[in-house]
Design a protein around this motif. Structure first.
Motif, PDB file in Angstrom:
ATOM      1  N   UNK A   1      44.795  45.922  38.342  1.00 36.29           N
ATOM      2  CA  UNK A   1      44.917  45.150  39.598  1.00 36.29           C
ATOM      3  C   UNK A   1      46.539  45.164  39.972  1.00 36.29           C
TER       4      UNK A   1
ATOM      5  N   UNK B   1      44.767  44.233  46.537  1.00 34.94           N
ATOM      6  CA  UNK B   1      43.398  44.551  46.608  1.00 34.94           C
ATOM      7  C   UNK B   1      42.429  43.272  46.657  1.00 34.94           C
TER       8      UNK B   1
ATOM      9  N   UNK C   1      40.700  52.759  45.288  1.00 37.24           N
ATOM     10  CA  UNK C   1      40.475  51.978  44.089  1.00 37.24           C
ATOM     11  C   UNK C   1      39.349  50.897  44.331  1.00 37.24           C
TER      12      UNK C   1
ATOM     13  N   UNK D   1      38.612  38.952  41.644  1.00 36.56           N
ATOM     14  CA  UNK D   1      38.336  38.838  40.121  1.00 36.56           C
ATOM     15  C   UNK D   1      38.998  37.845  39.588  1.00 36.56           C
TER      16      UNK D   1
ATOM     17  N   UNK E   1      40.931  42.911  33.704  1.00 33.26           N
ATOM     18  CA  UNK E   1      40.928  42.575  35.258  1.00 33.26           C
ATOM     19  C   UNK E   1      42.408  42.713  35.637  1.00 33.26           C
TER      20      UNK E   1
ATOM     21  N   UNK F   1      38.792  48.255  36.659  1.00 33.98           N
ATOM     22  CA  UNK F   1      38.463  46.942  37.342  1.00 33.98           C
ATOM     23  C   UNK F   1      36.942  46.477  37.272  1.00 33.98           C
TER      24      UNK F   1
ATOM     25  N   UNK G   1      34.047  39.775  32.510  1.00 35.90           N
ATOM     26  CA  UNK G   1      35.088  38.804  33.094  1.00 35.90           C
ATOM     27  C   UNK G   1      35.016  37.582  31.965  1.00 35.90           C
TER      28      UNK G   1
ATOM     29  N   UNK H   1      47.776  48.285  41.356  1.00 37.48           N
ATOM     30  CA  UNK H   1      47.707  48.674  42.243  1.00 37.48           C
ATOM     31  C   UNK H   1      48.383  47.955  43.183  1.00 37.48           C
TER      32      UNK H   1
ATOM     33  N   UNK I   1      44.813  51.905  48.354  1.00 35.87           N
ATOM     34  CA  UNK I   1      43.874  50.891  48.275  1.00 35.87           C
ATOM     35  C   UNK I   1      42.347  51.194  48.488  1.00 35.87           C
TER      36      UNK I   1
ATOM     37  N   UNK J   1      35.939  50.913  42.420  1.00 36.23           N
ATOM     38  CA  UNK J   1      35.490  49.602  41.910  1.00 36.23           C
ATOM     39  C   UNK J   1      34.100  49.668  42.176  1.00 36.23           C
TER      40      UNK J   1
ATOM     41  N   UNK K   1      39.647  42.687  46.050  1.00 37.67           N
ATOM     42  CA  UNK K   1      38.549  42.430  45.109  1.00 37.67           C
ATOM     43  C   UNK K   1      39.347  42.049  43.795  1.00 37.67           C
ATOM     44  N   UNK K   2      40.415  42.368  43.553  1.00 39.41           N
ATOM     45  CA  UNK K   2      41.183  42.121  42.344  1.00 39.41           C
ATOM     46  C   UNK K   2      41.605  40.673  42.618  1.00 39.41           C
TER      47      UNK K   2
END
Lengths: 326, 273
Positions: free
Chosen positions: B246, A146, B208, A152, B242, B228, B235, B249, B205, B212, A148-149
């Motif tokens: 992920x 993904x 998610x 991150x 985080x 996430x 963060x 996924x 995907x 998100x 966006x992961x």
């Protein structure tokens, strides 16, 4: 070439019409016209907003008339006014946000093009080597990750822990005090992560595609002939084969535009960039329907233009298409 | 059977991952060490430990348990959305490919039009008009991902119709419905299945991504995407929020992609390069 371009250009109009129809239908066929009815109790939408929406879309008139009126306004790029407290025209709001989105997407496409093609060619030329195998693994991960992961993780690693790259916005807070070149450098530093994150999916797809294309071409008869005639292997690979293998990539670049534009919502949200995707996201949260509809139409039109450009570039590169034999 | 699978490493690995994730999702209530929604103010943002394998979130909920339940939601969304998109795609593609002529032109032109929209924009716009809920997401993803299947089924039908056994059936007077159901569709099943399996990966995907953004599965319902989001918001404090969702996924999508590729090799060995 010119007739072909003209033909493609004219072919765009039915598509444009179709796009507006779908957008219009979406606005109206959603259960109970949610844009208007049912919003009386929505604290985010004031009664003036509903009136404004009614008058913009002329909701008291029959559907075909509404559609026709809306189309006439779209033709002169009138997308209505935003619901938010500033009531600015949607077009102005989009235009001021568009440059960031275009920058990211164009740079991402350049990265995809410049990195994926050499990877694909190398993988094909050295099929089943360790390089090819490593790249295959990367491609599968690139497809599945993904974006966006990945973003991150990069934010965490490069931004927070190592403090190498900025993780949000497009300007440093000291931007005002910087000189011209410093400002440019700062801008590009802010774009590195977003561009990489936008590009990752395309990178995987494109290099895979390039590899397959190259493998196919290398097996073609004319390559065998060239080889039999004693043409040096490098000339065969990088001049004769590459030229033909690279052609379909142009179409694929065109086809990847909707994904890139759609992905800009997530990338701009993640990195807090003031682009069109972020505007779209904010509009959705604020139930700012005119902005949502405006950007949906604009996004589709941008895709259409991108596809047209890809087709024209293809025709320019491949004489068979240009002369209508393709 | 096993000897055969050994020659298909993609399918073996992909299928294995798919089965494991399905098992974890199906038995989440028995496997989860904690209640995924129970708030525990004393254990806020705990790093991974033996008590909490994947740490805890901002409300002290066990992330591992939430991820197990999140798997259920992601897979449910994937399966329902893909079921819907396959149903639409097969119906339209069959009509276009079987009837041809004006019907074909209309269906394919409309498909091209929908393809012009950046799918993610389309999904978000519809979500903006409806409310984000699990059902709406399933339906919206399904309604915006049928175009590829339509094209595929149409192409399959067109090429099948020129084959002798179909022409023979036609000349024997087999009714159109029977021809489609008994002759054309079964022969097009391979590519349809491949695109369904790959479609599940895509839907997971998208779900998610939506979650998100806060426009998908809504808290307190757990989803990999919305854990996430908490990771993004924390963060500087909590890397585990985080990292793990992920990874889940990535592994799930990878599993379905590998299975899809493996199936493709099985159905169409020519393509294997």
């Amino acid at each position: 070439m010119r007739t072909y371009a003209l033909k493609r250009l004219l072919g765009m109009f039915p598509l444009l019409l179709g796009i507006t129809m779908i957008s219009f239908a979406m606005m109206h066929l959603a259960p109970g016209e949610p844009a208007v009815t049912g919003q009386e109790f929505n604290p985010k939408v004031s009664s003036q907003d509903i009136e404004r929406l009614r008058s913009y879309y002329g909701l008291d008139k029959p559907l075909y008339e509404q559609y026709w009126n809306w189309l006439k306004r779209l033709a002169v790029l009138d997308f209505g006014e935003s619901f938010s407290s500033d009531h600015r025209p949607v077009l102005d709001k989009v235009l001021e946000r568009l440059p960031v989105t275009l920058w990211i997407n164009i740079l991402a496409m350049m990265v995809i093009f410049l990195v994926a093609i050499p990877i694909g060619v190398m993988s094909a030329v050295k099929q089943d080597s360790w390089f090819d195998r490593t790249m295959t693994v990367f491609v599968f991960i690139g497809f599945a990750i993904p974006s966006f992961w990945l973003g991150l993780l990069l934010m965490m690693g490069l931004g927070v822990n190592m403090n190498l790259l900025p993780i949000s916005g497009i300007h440093d807070y000291s931007w005002q005090q910087m000189g011209f070149w410093e400002q440019q450098l700062d801008f590009f530093k802010h774009l590195i992560l977003p561009v990489f994150v936008s590009a990752i999916g395309g990178l995987a797809g494109m290099s895979r595609f390039m590899r397959t294309g190259m493998l196919e071409v290398i097996r073609a008869d004319y390559i065998t002939t060239a080889r039999a005639m004693g043409v040096p292997e490098n000339t065969i690979r990088y001049r004769l084969a590459l030229k033909n293998a690279i052609l379909p990539i142009i179409t694929l670049l065109g086809l990847s535009i909707p994904g890139l534009i759609g992905g800009s919502v997530i990338v701009e949200y993640l990195f807090s960039l003031p682009g069109m995707g972020r505007l779209f996201y904010e509009a959705i949260l604020a139930r700012d329907y005119t902005v949502v509809m405006g950007i949906t139409v604009i996004g589709a039109v941008l895709t259409l233009i991108g596809n047209l450009m890809a087709d024209l570039a293809y025709a320019w590169a491949d004489p068979r298409i240009r002369q209508g034999q393709g | 059977m096993f000897d055969y699978l050994k020659q298909q490493p993609l399918m073996l690995v992909g299928g294995g991952i798919v089965l494991i994730i399905a098992f974890l999702a199906a038995f989440a209530p028995w496997l989860a060490p904690y209640d995924p929604t129970s708030i525990n103010v004393r254990d806020i943002l705990m790093p991974p430990s033996w008590q909490h394998w994947c740490g805890t979130d901002t409300l002290g909920r066990d992330v591992f348990s939430r991820m197990l339940y999140g798997a259920r939601i992601s897979l449910a969304v994937g399966f329902v959305a893909v079921g819907l998109s396959i149903a639409i795609g097969v119906a339209l593609g069959a009509m276009a490919g079987y009837m041809g002529g004006r019907m074909d032109t209309w269906i394919m032109r409309s498909t091209d039009m929908v393809l012009c929209f950046p799918t993610f924009f389309l999904i978000l716009a519809v979500i903006a008009f409806l409310e984000p809920s699990i059902w709406n997401i399933m339906i919206v993803i399904g309604l915006t991902s049928w175009m590829g299947v339509t094209r595929l089924v149409r192409a399959e039908f067109l090429s099948l119709r020129s084959r002798e056994f179909i022409q023979a059936a036609e000349s024997l007077g087999v009714s159109p419905m029977r021809l489609i159901w008994k002759y054309l569709l079964p022969n097009a099943m391979g590519p349809i299945m491949v695109s369904a399996v790959l479609g599940i990966a895509g839907a997971v995907l998208v779900e998610s991504g939506l979650s998100f953004l806060g426009l998908g599965v809504q808290p307190p319902d757990p989803s990999w995407g919305n854990i996430l989001t908490e990771g993004k918001d924390n963060i500087q404090l909590a890397w585990w929020l985080s990292l793990y969702p992920g990874l889940a996924i990535l592994i799930t999508v990878l599993g379905y992609n590998l299975l899809g590729e493996g199936l493709r090799d099985v159905f169409d060995p020519k393509l294997k390069s």
